[in-house]
Design a protein around this motif. Sequence first.
Motif, PDB file in Angstrom:
ATOM      1  N   TYR A  29       0.989  -1.030  -0.030  1.00  0.00           N
ATOM      2  CA  TYR A  29      -0.014   0.144   0.037  1.00  0.00           C
ATOM      3  C   TYR A  29       0.852   1.212   0.033  1.00  0.00           C
ATOM      4  O   TYR A  29       2.051   1.184   0.495  1.00  0.00           O
ATOM      5  CB  TYR A  29      -1.025  -0.027   1.328  1.00  0.00           C
ATOM      6  CG  TYR A  29      -2.215  -0.823   1.337  1.00  0.00           C
ATOM      7  CD1 TYR A  29      -2.268  -2.066   1.881  1.00  0.00           C
ATOM      8  CD2 TYR A  29      -3.343  -0.177   0.684  1.00  0.00           C
ATOM      9  CE1 TYR A  29      -3.408  -3.000   1.717  1.00  0.00           C
ATOM     10  CE2 TYR A  29      -4.506  -0.944   0.687  1.00  0.00           C
ATOM     11  CZ  TYR A  29      -4.394  -2.222   0.950  1.00  0.00           C
ATOM     12  OH  TYR A  29      -5.652  -3.065   1.299  1.00  0.00           O
ATOM     13  N   ILE A  78       0.247   5.615   0.810  1.00  0.00           N
ATOM     14  CA  ILE A  78      -0.485   6.226   1.207  1.00  0.00           C
ATOM     15  C   ILE A  78      -0.017   7.618   1.281  1.00  0.00           C
ATOM     16  O   ILE A  78       1.019   7.966   1.089  1.00  0.00           O
ATOM     17  CB  ILE A  78      -0.932   5.711   2.599  1.00  0.00           C
ATOM     18  CG1 ILE A  78      -1.022   4.252   2.864  1.00  0.00           C
ATOM     19  CG2 ILE A  78      -2.324   6.646   3.360  1.00  0.00           C
ATOM     20  CD1 ILE A  78       0.000   3.539   3.278  1.00  0.00           C
ATOM     21  N   TYR A  83      -0.931  11.494   3.424  1.00  0.00           N
ATOM     22  CA  TYR A  83      -1.397  12.170   4.574  1.00  0.00           C
ATOM     23  C   TYR A  83      -1.166  13.604   4.443  1.00  0.00           C
ATOM     24  O   TYR A  83      -0.267  14.119   3.920  1.00  0.00           O
ATOM     25  CB  TYR A  83      -0.792  11.619   6.115  1.00  0.00           C
ATOM     26  CG  TYR A  83      -1.184  10.222   6.383  1.00  0.00           C
ATOM     27  CD1 TYR A  83      -0.623   8.894   5.833  1.00  0.00           C
ATOM     28  CD2 TYR A  83      -1.990  10.411   7.313  1.00  0.00           C
ATOM     29  CE1 TYR A  83      -1.204   7.645   6.408  1.00  0.00           C
ATOM     30  CE2 TYR A  83      -2.514   8.917   7.800  1.00  0.00           C
ATOM     31  CZ  TYR A  83      -2.047   7.999   7.524  1.00  0.00           C
ATOM     32  OH  TYR A  83      -2.720   6.612   8.040  1.00  0.00           O
ATOM     33  N   PHE A 132      -5.393  11.108   7.077  1.00  0.00           N
ATOM     34  CA  PHE A 132      -5.361  10.131   5.855  1.00  0.00           C
ATOM     35  C   PHE A 132      -5.977  10.993   4.824  1.00  0.00           C
ATOM     36  O   PHE A 132      -7.023  11.438   5.006  1.00  0.00           O
ATOM     37  CB  PHE A 132      -6.003   8.801   6.222  1.00  0.00           C
ATOM     38  CG  PHE A 132      -6.456   7.739   5.141  1.00  0.00           C
ATOM     39  CD1 PHE A 132      -7.462   7.919   4.485  1.00  0.00           C
ATOM     40  CD2 PHE A 132      -5.265   7.112   4.853  1.00  0.00           C
ATOM     41  CE1 PHE A 132      -7.841   7.246   3.396  1.00  0.00           C
ATOM     42  CE2 PHE A 132      -5.858   6.229   3.871  1.00  0.00           C
ATOM     43  CZ  PHE A 132      -6.777   6.391   3.056  1.00  0.00           C
ATOM     44  N   ASP A 156      -5.281   6.142  -0.386  1.00  0.00           N
ATOM     45  CA  ASP A 156      -4.263   5.100  -0.496  1.00  0.00           C
ATOM     46  C   ASP A 156      -4.315   4.563  -1.736  1.00  0.00           C
ATOM     47  O   ASP A 156      -5.570   4.792  -2.452  1.00  0.00           O
ATOM     48  CB  ASP A 156      -4.485   4.181   0.615  1.00  0.00           C
ATOM     49  CG  ASP A 156      -5.995   3.276   0.297  1.00  0.00           C
ATOM     50  OD1 ASP A 156      -6.878   3.841   0.934  1.00  0.00           O
ATOM     51  OD2 ASP A 156      -5.953   2.141  -0.074  1.00  0.00           O
ATOM     52  N   PHE A 205       2.557  14.150   3.226  1.00  0.00           N
ATOM     53  CA  PHE A 205       3.448  12.875   3.498  1.00  0.00           C
ATOM     54  C   PHE A 205       3.173  11.786   2.646  1.00  0.00           C
ATOM     55  O   PHE A 205       1.870  11.480   2.818  1.00  0.00           O
ATOM     56  CB  PHE A 205       3.505  12.554   4.923  1.00  0.00           C
ATOM     57  CG  PHE A 205       4.070  13.562   5.993  1.00  0.00           C
ATOM     58  CD1 PHE A 205       3.257  14.411   6.752  1.00  0.00           C
ATOM     59  CD2 PHE A 205       5.531  13.647   5.901  1.00  0.00           C
ATOM     60  CE1 PHE A 205       3.860  15.262   7.620  1.00  0.00           C
ATOM     61  CE2 PHE A 205       5.887  14.509   7.144  1.00  0.00           C
ATOM     62  CZ  PHE A 205       5.342  15.567   7.683  1.00  0.00           C
ATOM     63  N   ASN A 214       3.346   1.132   3.115  1.00  0.00           N
ATOM     64  CA  ASN A 214       3.076   0.216   4.065  1.00  0.00           C
ATOM     65  C   ASN A 214       3.746  -1.275   3.947  1.00  0.00           C
ATOM     66  O   ASN A 214       3.336  -1.924   3.053  1.00  0.00           O
ATOM     67  CB  ASN A 214       1.484  -0.179   4.270  1.00  0.00           C
ATOM     68  CG  ASN A 214       1.019  -0.878   5.284  1.00  0.00           C
ATOM     69  OD1 ASN A 214       1.824  -1.181   6.146  1.00  0.00           O
ATOM     70  ND2 ASN A 214      -0.449  -0.927   5.665  1.00  0.00           N
ATOM     71  N   MET A 242       7.391  -5.782   8.296  1.00  0.00           N
ATOM     72  CA  MET A 242       8.724  -5.687   9.374  1.00  0.00           C
ATOM     73  C   MET A 242       9.233  -7.137   9.323  1.00  0.00           C
ATOM     74  O   MET A 242       8.498  -8.060   8.897  1.00  0.00           O
ATOM     75  CB  MET A 242       8.188  -5.216  10.602  1.00  0.00           C
ATOM     76  CG  MET A 242       7.672  -3.663  10.375  1.00  0.00           C
ATOM     77  SD  MET A 242       7.061  -2.913  12.092  1.00  0.00           S
ATOM     78  CE  MET A 242       8.654  -2.490  12.741  1.00  0.00           C
ATOM     79  N   ARG A 301       4.776  -8.271  10.944  1.00  0.00           N
ATOM     80  CA  ARG A 301       3.553  -7.087  11.107  1.00  0.00           C
ATOM     81  C   ARG A 301       4.063  -5.996  10.070  1.00  0.00           C
ATOM     82  O   ARG A 301       5.069  -5.735   9.611  1.00  0.00           O
ATOM     83  CB  ARG A 301       3.582  -6.610  12.373  1.00  0.00           C
ATOM     84  CG  ARG A 301       3.336  -7.464  13.324  1.00  0.00           C
ATOM     85  CD  ARG A 301       1.802  -7.841  13.703  1.00  0.00           C
ATOM     86  NE  ARG A 301       1.323  -8.969  14.321  1.00  0.00           N
ATOM     87  CZ  ARG A 301      -0.023  -9.357  14.661  1.00  0.00           C
ATOM     88  NH1 ARG A 301      -0.865  -8.799  14.071  1.00  0.00           N
ATOM     89  NH2 ARG A 301      -0.123 -10.433  15.626  1.00  0.00           N
ATOM     90  N   ARG A 302       2.862  -5.333   9.512  1.00  0.00           N
ATOM     91  CA  ARG A 302       3.128  -4.244   8.623  1.00  0.00           C
ATOM     92  C   ARG A 302       3.068  -3.105   9.655  1.00  0.00           C
ATOM     93  O   ARG A 302       2.500  -2.680  10.558  1.00  0.00           O
ATOM     94  CB  ARG A 302       1.977  -4.253   7.914  1.00  0.00           C
ATOM     95  CG  ARG A 302       1.741  -5.271   6.815  1.00  0.00           C
ATOM     96  CD  ARG A 302       0.682  -5.220   5.668  1.00  0.00           C
ATOM     97  NE  ARG A 302      -0.341  -4.388   6.020  1.00  0.00           N
ATOM     98  CZ  ARG A 302      -1.241  -4.613   5.022  1.00  0.00           C
ATOM     99  NH1 ARG A 302      -1.194  -4.954   3.948  1.00  0.00           N
ATOM    100  NH2 ARG A 302      -2.483  -3.808   5.738  1.00  0.00           N
ATOM    101  N   ALA A 303       3.844  -1.969   8.944  1.00  0.00           N
ATOM    102  CA  ALA A 303       4.101  -0.701   9.666  1.00  0.00           C
ATOM    103  C   ALA A 303       4.179   0.360   8.482  1.00  0.00           C
ATOM    104  O   ALA A 303       4.706  -0.005   7.340  1.00  0.00           O
ATOM    105  CB  ALA A 303       5.096  -0.758  10.558  1.00  0.00           C
ATOM    106  N   LEU A 304       3.860   1.483   8.844  1.00  0.00           N
ATOM    107  CA  LEU A 304       4.011   2.660   7.862  1.00  0.00           C
ATOM    108  C   LEU A 304       5.510   3.221   8.049  1.00  0.00           C
ATOM    109  O   LEU A 304       6.070   3.643   8.977  1.00  0.00           O
ATOM    110  CB  LEU A 304       3.040   3.788   8.064  1.00  0.00           C
ATOM    111  CG  LEU A 304       1.438   3.752   7.775  1.00  0.00           C
ATOM    112  CD1 LEU A 304       0.507   4.493   8.059  1.00  0.00           C
ATOM    113  CD2 LEU A 304       1.555   2.916   6.093  1.00  0.00           C
ATOM    114  N   PHE A 344       7.147   6.531   6.659  1.00  0.00           N
ATOM    115  CA  PHE A 344       6.733   8.120   6.066  1.00  0.00           C
ATOM    116  C   PHE A 344       7.985   8.612   5.375  1.00  0.00           C
ATOM    117  O   PHE A 344       9.098   8.282   5.909  1.00  0.00           O
ATOM    118  CB  PHE A 344       6.203   8.835   7.224  1.00  0.00           C
ATOM    119  CG  PHE A 344       5.014   8.580   7.770  1.00  0.00           C
ATOM    120  CD1 PHE A 344       4.836   7.438   8.865  1.00  0.00           C
ATOM    121  CD2 PHE A 344       3.811   9.324   7.096  1.00  0.00           C
ATOM    122  CE1 PHE A 344       3.327   7.321   9.168  1.00  0.00           C
ATOM    123  CE2 PHE A 344       2.539   9.000   7.788  1.00  0.00           C
ATOM    124  CZ  PHE A 344       2.435   8.063   8.499  1.00  0.00           C
TER     125      PHE A 344
END
Lengths: 113, 115
Positions: free
Chosen positions: B32, B34, B36, B46, B49, B89, B93, B96, B100-103, B105
């Motif tokens: 993904y 995204i 912001y 947000f 996306d 920004f 996505n 890790m 798990r997924r993390a954003l 920026f």
Amino acid sequence: DVKVTQSSRYLVKRTGEKVFLECVQDMDHENMFWYRQDPGLGLRLIYFSYDVKMKEKGDIPEGYSVSREKKERFSLILESASTNQTSMYLCASSLLDRDYEQYFGPGTRLTVT
Amino acid sequence: GESVGLHLPTLSVQEGDNSIINCAYSNSASDYFIWYKQESGKGPQFIIDIRSNMDKRQGQRVTVLLNKTVKHLSLQIAATQPGDSAVYFCAENSFMDTGRRALTFGSGTRLQVQP
């Protein structure tokens, strides 16, 4: 209207103090996040949590810890504040399966002297 | 995480013109992308996306374009208004090491709308 609130907008602490930053969300979100924002560096993930009592390290966890005892509340702890932790701290939350759509609080500007 | 960067730190446009904010990314595995918006004194909000299997997505007055060949993302704002003045920004996505997924920026672009 969805809401993420942070306990303080501005905070001034001394070097070596223990600092607690509190975040509360009212959207029943599973995920909660703590970021710090510094000029020119964007937002950097410190820790996140996807469930009560669960936590995962982000990109910059050193010097920080977190606590999530209730679903709606996520706390960031600076065990011994240092001047390089002076920053804007942002809390966010999201649904478990929409982790890209995060709702942010207004931020806490922490100054460590 | 891998870096997400922006080409321009500040963009100034006339009210009513279209704005284009660009972003380069480096993680080919991101699923993904995204955008912001952060207004002064507020947390990021947000906007829109786009999934990695798409190349264009439209929202209200905004369009996001994804070019996976050159790893480039852009946000187009039609008929820019004073209320669009903010820092924008891009984020990706990605997974890790824990699964798990993390954003991640980017550093942001400031959009200034001139009356």
